[in-house]
Scaffold this active site. Sequence first.
Site, PDB file in Angstrom:
ATOM      1  N   ASP A  10       0.870  -1.188   0.000  1.00 40.25           N
ATOM      2  CA  ASP A  10       0.000   0.000   0.000  1.00 40.25           C
ATOM      3  C   ASP A  10       0.896   1.223   0.000  1.00 40.25           C
ATOM      4  O   ASP A  10       2.096   1.138   0.228  1.00 40.25           O
ATOM      5  CB  ASP A  10      -0.869  -0.014   1.268  1.00 40.25           C
ATOM      6  CG  ASP A  10      -0.003  -0.105   2.513  1.00 40.25           C
ATOM      7  OD1 ASP A  10       0.423   0.937   2.999  1.00 40.25           O
ATOM      8  OD2 ASP A  10       0.295  -1.237   2.976  1.00 40.25           O
ATOM      9  N   ASP A  60       0.647   3.550   2.244  1.00 40.07           N
ATOM     10  CA  ASP A  60       0.443   4.096   3.586  1.00 40.07           C
ATOM     11  C   ASP A  60      -0.718   5.098   3.530  1.00 40.07           C
ATOM     12  O   ASP A  60      -1.782   4.726   3.031  1.00 40.07           O
ATOM     13  CB  ASP A  60       1.758   4.695   4.113  1.00 40.07           C
ATOM     14  CG  ASP A  60       1.745   4.849   5.628  1.00 40.07           C
ATOM     15  OD1 ASP A  60       1.071   4.059   6.299  1.00 40.07           O
ATOM     16  OD2 ASP A  60       2.411   5.755   6.148  1.00 40.07           O
TER      17      ASP A  60
HETATM   18  N1  LIG Z   1       1.193   1.278   5.779  1.00 38.97           N
HETATM   19  C1  LIG Z   1       1.680   0.414   6.659  1.00 38.97           C
HETATM   20  N2  LIG Z   1       2.119   0.846   7.874  1.00 38.97           N
HETATM   21  C2  LIG Z   1       2.645  -0.039   8.767  1.00 38.97           C
HETATM   22  N3  LIG Z   1       2.730  -1.344   8.544  1.00 38.97           N
HETATM   23  C3  LIG Z   1       2.299  -1.811   7.366  1.00 38.97           C
HETATM   24  N4  LIG Z   1       2.270  -3.061   6.874  1.00 38.97           N
HETATM   25  C4  LIG Z   1       1.744  -3.002   5.640  1.00 38.97           C
HETATM   26  N5  LIG Z   1       1.422  -1.723   5.318  1.00 38.97           N
HETATM   27  C5  LIG Z   1       1.754  -0.977   6.385  1.00 38.97           C
END
Ligand SMILES: Nc1ncnc2[nH]cnc12
Length: 288
Positions: free
Chosen positions: A209, A211
């Site tokens: 992703d 974030d």
């Molecule tokens: N955006 C994110 N922040 C922290 N841990 C994660 N693991 C997968 N995506 C994450």
Amino acid sequence: MSQNVPIGIIGGSGLYEIEGLNIVETLDIDTPFGKPSAPIVIGEIDGRRVAFLPRHGQHHQHSPTHVPYRANIWALKSIGVFWLVTVSAVGSLKEEIVPGHFAIPDQIIDKTVKRPNSMFDEIAVHVGLSRPFHPMLRDVLLECVKAEGITVHDGGTYVCMEGPAFSTIAESELHRAWGASLIGMTAMPEARLAREAEMCYATIALPTDYDVWHEDDHVDVSKVMEIIRQNVSNVRRVLKRVIPAIPLGKEAECDASQALQYAIMTKPEAIPEWTRQNLDIILGKYIG
Ligand SMILES: Nc1ncnc2[nH]cnc12
Ligand SMILES: CSC[C@H]1O[C@H](OP(=O)(O)O)[C@H](O)[C@@H]1O
């Protein structure tokens, strides 16, 4: 009990077993730090013995804060693991690190605040951690991911946050301003403990992703798990390449194998009995 399993794999979110691992035995190990996240599965790939441990437990019951990191490292060390490959889901902090790509980070910023972060509570031990992901094992991982034709990012800083909630937008922008590439919740204290236990540690990071810094495209668990699900077969193929590529027999050439050589400050006569007994598998070669 198995004593000679040189290769370990810690699986992260979505990776609770490894298909194709010919299972030889399952070990329920007690450690001075309690039970590891799950029983350790010993299997064979290409004739090499491999230990597998799902970091969050078989049912993902351990949150990132409460993963028993010290027990996990102690248990793996006790069966002879030196080469420790981990798999982690991460958020991407850079446009070019597209969810679905792979990354082999080379640095960490530790923002965790609630976790026991050393094997040594009773004595002073200062290991070097300038390269928390070991270059020798990173190179192997990188070549194996490339060989599978997967887009992979070589290097980058992994910010380890405490969690379990994801970041705010301001935090995500701060991490980007630091120049970091990836955000996750588990590489610390895992990497530090592995170095204290004189293991060679590196991570296959799976960006899932962007974030929360991409407008209206904010991370949630369903997005993370969907990308992991799409990538599980890639991970499995990469691991199948990694196991035979690990340079067994070259442990002494890896400086992680001597990480404690100049690190122990406490005089041997001042080392308490609990530490002597319970950390003999780590300290024994230095304090007799
Ligand atoms: N955006 C994110 N922040 C922290 N841990 C994660 N693991 C997968 N995506 C994450
Ligand atoms: C399921 S989203 C957040 C969760 O995923 C990552 O875990 P792991 O590093 O074990 O793959 C992240 O660090 C969080 O623990």
